[in-house]
Scaffold this motif. Structure first.
Motif, PDB file in Angstrom:
ATOM      1  N   TYR A  59      37.948  42.450 -24.839  1.00 32.89           N
ATOM      2  CA  TYR A  59      38.471  41.700 -25.989  1.00 32.89           C
ATOM      3  C   TYR A  59      38.359  42.554 -27.251  1.00 32.89           C
ATOM      4  O   TYR A  59      37.311  43.122 -27.534  1.00 32.89           O
ATOM      5  CB  TYR A  59      37.695  40.393 -26.162  1.00 32.89           C
ATOM      6  CG  TYR A  59      38.164  39.583 -27.341  1.00 32.89           C
ATOM      7  CD1 TYR A  59      39.292  38.791 -27.232  1.00 32.89           C
ATOM      8  CD2 TYR A  59      37.496  39.642 -28.547  1.00 32.89           C
ATOM      9  CE1 TYR A  59      39.747  38.056 -28.317  1.00 32.89           C
ATOM     10  CE2 TYR A  59      37.943  38.910 -29.645  1.00 32.89           C
ATOM     11  CZ  TYR A  59      39.071  38.123 -29.522  1.00 32.89           C
ATOM     12  OH  TYR A  59      39.511  37.411 -30.606  1.00 32.89           O
ATOM     13  N   ALA A  68      39.824  32.495 -25.272  1.00 29.97           N
ATOM     14  CA  ALA A  68      39.661  32.983 -23.911  1.00 29.97           C
ATOM     15  C   ALA A  68      41.029  33.262 -23.292  1.00 29.97           C
ATOM     16  O   ALA A  68      42.010  32.592 -23.590  1.00 29.97           O
ATOM     17  CB  ALA A  68      38.911  31.966 -23.072  1.00 29.97           C
ATOM     18  N   GLN A  70      42.764  34.865 -19.384  1.00 32.98           N
ATOM     19  CA  GLN A  70      42.412  35.292 -18.027  1.00 32.98           C
ATOM     20  C   GLN A  70      42.726  36.765 -17.787  1.00 32.98           C
ATOM     21  O   GLN A  70      42.412  37.290 -16.726  1.00 32.98           O
ATOM     22  CB  GLN A  70      43.127  34.406 -17.009  1.00 32.98           C
ATOM     23  CG  GLN A  70      42.535  32.998 -17.030  1.00 32.98           C
ATOM     24  CD  GLN A  70      43.071  32.105 -15.942  1.00 32.98           C
ATOM     25  OE1 GLN A  70      44.248  32.107 -15.662  1.00 32.98           O
ATOM     26  NE2 GLN A  70      42.183  31.342 -15.313  1.00 32.98           N
ATOM     27  N   TRP A  73      38.569  40.598 -20.553  1.00 29.38           N
ATOM     28  CA  TRP A  73      37.160  40.311 -20.291  1.00 29.38           C
ATOM     29  C   TRP A  73      36.562  39.560 -21.473  1.00 29.38           C
ATOM     30  O   TRP A  73      36.681  40.000 -22.614  1.00 29.38           O
ATOM     31  CB  TRP A  73      36.394  41.619 -20.047  1.00 29.38           C
ATOM     32  CG  TRP A  73      35.099  41.365 -19.346  1.00 29.38           C
ATOM     33  CD1 TRP A  73      33.883  41.243 -19.925  1.00 29.38           C
ATOM     34  CD2 TRP A  73      34.911  41.185 -17.938  1.00 29.38           C
ATOM     35  NE1 TRP A  73      32.933  40.974 -18.965  1.00 29.38           N
ATOM     36  CE2 TRP A  73      33.547  40.944 -17.734  1.00 29.38           C
ATOM     37  CE3 TRP A  73      35.767  41.182 -16.839  1.00 29.38           C
ATOM     38  CZ2 TRP A  73      33.010  40.709 -16.469  1.00 29.38           C
ATOM     39  CZ3 TRP A  73      35.232  40.961 -15.586  1.00 29.38           C
ATOM     40  CH2 TRP A  73      33.868  40.726 -15.408  1.00 29.38           C
ATOM     41  N   PRO A  74      35.915  38.415 -21.250  1.00 27.88           N
ATOM     42  CA  PRO A  74      35.441  37.618 -22.384  1.00 27.88           C
ATOM     43  C   PRO A  74      34.223  38.227 -23.089  1.00 27.88           C
ATOM     44  O   PRO A  74      33.560  39.110 -22.551  1.00 27.88           O
ATOM     45  CB  PRO A  74      35.076  36.285 -21.736  1.00 27.88           C
ATOM     46  CG  PRO A  74      34.795  36.612 -20.322  1.00 27.88           C
ATOM     47  CD  PRO A  74      35.628  37.793 -19.963  1.00 27.88           C
ATOM     48  N   GLY A 177      37.734  33.516 -18.536  1.00 27.51           N
ATOM     49  CA  GLY A 177      38.248  34.887 -18.505  1.00 27.51           C
ATOM     50  C   GLY A 177      38.763  35.198 -17.121  1.00 27.51           C
ATOM     51  O   GLY A 177      39.090  34.289 -16.358  1.00 27.51           O
TER      52      GLY A 177
END
Lengths: 248, 108
Positions: A59, A68, A70, A73-74, A177
């Motif tokens: 991110y 968020a 998908q 990566w969170p 994520g």
């Protein structure tokens, strides 16, 4: 007299046996080598985690308008920001910080139990082992809460392309994520949690034996030391999980 | 009962104040480092520098847990090295796999 005894004995070299090169008992040595092999297992999990994590885009940008996705990566502090009884309040990493302190404290009471064992102080051993068990159970309870919150999901969920909303995470879908983020969360914290659980069971057995005086009759409290090694290892793994899963 | 006789031989030694003080000192260091990590999470920009600081602090914490709590520092040299050398190889493996993997650690 000591001099006579040595004269009567045949001269021995260190290769004739009867020497302990590690100056530690068999049980303690085996616990160390078991823990080393366990460290390899955890390392492989963390290697897999690192590989997947760096293969996916991270991110970028400010956290103020964090959302968020998908594909990205969170940021862990945006995912793990809930604390029990404080619903809807954004408190990043506070709960996991509390869990870390609980585990460190239970490690401290564990060393205190080992120290009391060296002094053959049964009452103190029993007291500190009980505190250690309480710490372990509290930690596990916190983890149960953390998991159920992660599985249940946030209030808003994640808006999918087809207009439906996705809530929470499991091994097949994940609102926070990429799917693998949830899978690694379950596997790494779950594997650690299993270690905590078996640690609590072992601690309880040692606690019971200490309370009924088994180790007094045996003449030493080495079992407390061995289980202590295992318990500190569980704490050690958590230190790494905390850094690589929650902080980085 | 023969066991009852043995019970009377047990001498409880007084607590070693020095040792207990050292245990709490180690705990304080661990708590302080964790608090520092926590603080950095909210004050520093995320990036390679912060990750390096975190890895460094984690190794410091690991050192105190293994050396003091697990007592490895006070064991024989042979035991220390037989635990440490495999661990160093694993660290090497982790770094090698992360650096060489296709995803790689970008621009470190």
């Amino acid at each position: 007299m000591a001099a006579e005894v040595t004269l009567n004995k045949p001269k021995r070299s260190i290769w004739d046996g009867g020497q302990s090169p590690f100056k530690a008992s068999y049980g303690k040595l085996m616990m160390w080598f078991f823990l080393l092999s366990d460290a390899f297992t955890f390392s492989s999990l963390l290697i897999g985690y690192g590989y997947v994590r760096f293969s996916l885009p991270a991110y970028e940008g400010s956290l103020d308008n964090y959302a968020a996705s998908q594909e990205v990566w969170p940021v862990a502090e945006m995912v793990f920001d809930a604390v029990p009884f404080l619903h809807g309040v954004h408190l990043p990493l506070v709960f996991v910080g509390i869990m870390t302190f609980i585990l460190i404290l239970s490690s401290v009471t564990m060393v205190l139990a080992v120290e009391a064992g060296h002094r053959m102080d049964r009452k103190a051993v029993v007291k500190y082992l009980l505190w250690t068990i309480i710490g372990g159970v509290t930690f596990l309870g916190c983890q149960v809460w953390e998991w159920s919150h992660f599985i249940a999901g946030t209030e808003e969920g994640l808006l999918l392309a087809d207009g439906t909303r996705l809530f929470g995470a499991n091994l097949l879908e994940n609102e926070y994520g990429p799917q693998l983020f949830a899978n690694f969360f379950f596997f790494i914290t779950g594997f650690h949690g299993t270690h905590v659980l078996s640690g609590i069971i072992l601690l309880f057995i040692v606690f019971y034996n200490a309370a009924v005086g088994t180790y007094d009759r045996r003449g030493h409290y080495e079992m407390v030391e061995k289980i202590g090694l295992y318990w500190h290892f569980v704490d050690l793994v958590w230190v790494f999980v905390f850094t690589f899963f929650y902080l980085v | 009962m023969a066991h009852h006789e043995e019970n009377h031989d047990i001498v409880v030694q007084p607590a070693n104040k020095e040792h207990i003080k050292k245990i709490w000192k180690t705990a304080l260091i661990l708590a302080a480092v964790t608090a520092l990590e926590f603080l950095l999470a909210f004050t520093m920009e995320r990036g390679p520098l912060l990750i390096s600081i975190y890895v460094g602090l984690t190794i410091i914490k690991a050192f105190y847990i293994v050396a003091e709590f697990m007592h490895l520092r006070h064991e024989s040299k042979t035991l220390i090295w037989s635990i440490l050398i495999p661990t160093i190889f694993v660290f090497w493996l982790i770094v090698a796999l992360l650096m060489e993997s296709d995803g790689g650690v970008p621009n470190v």
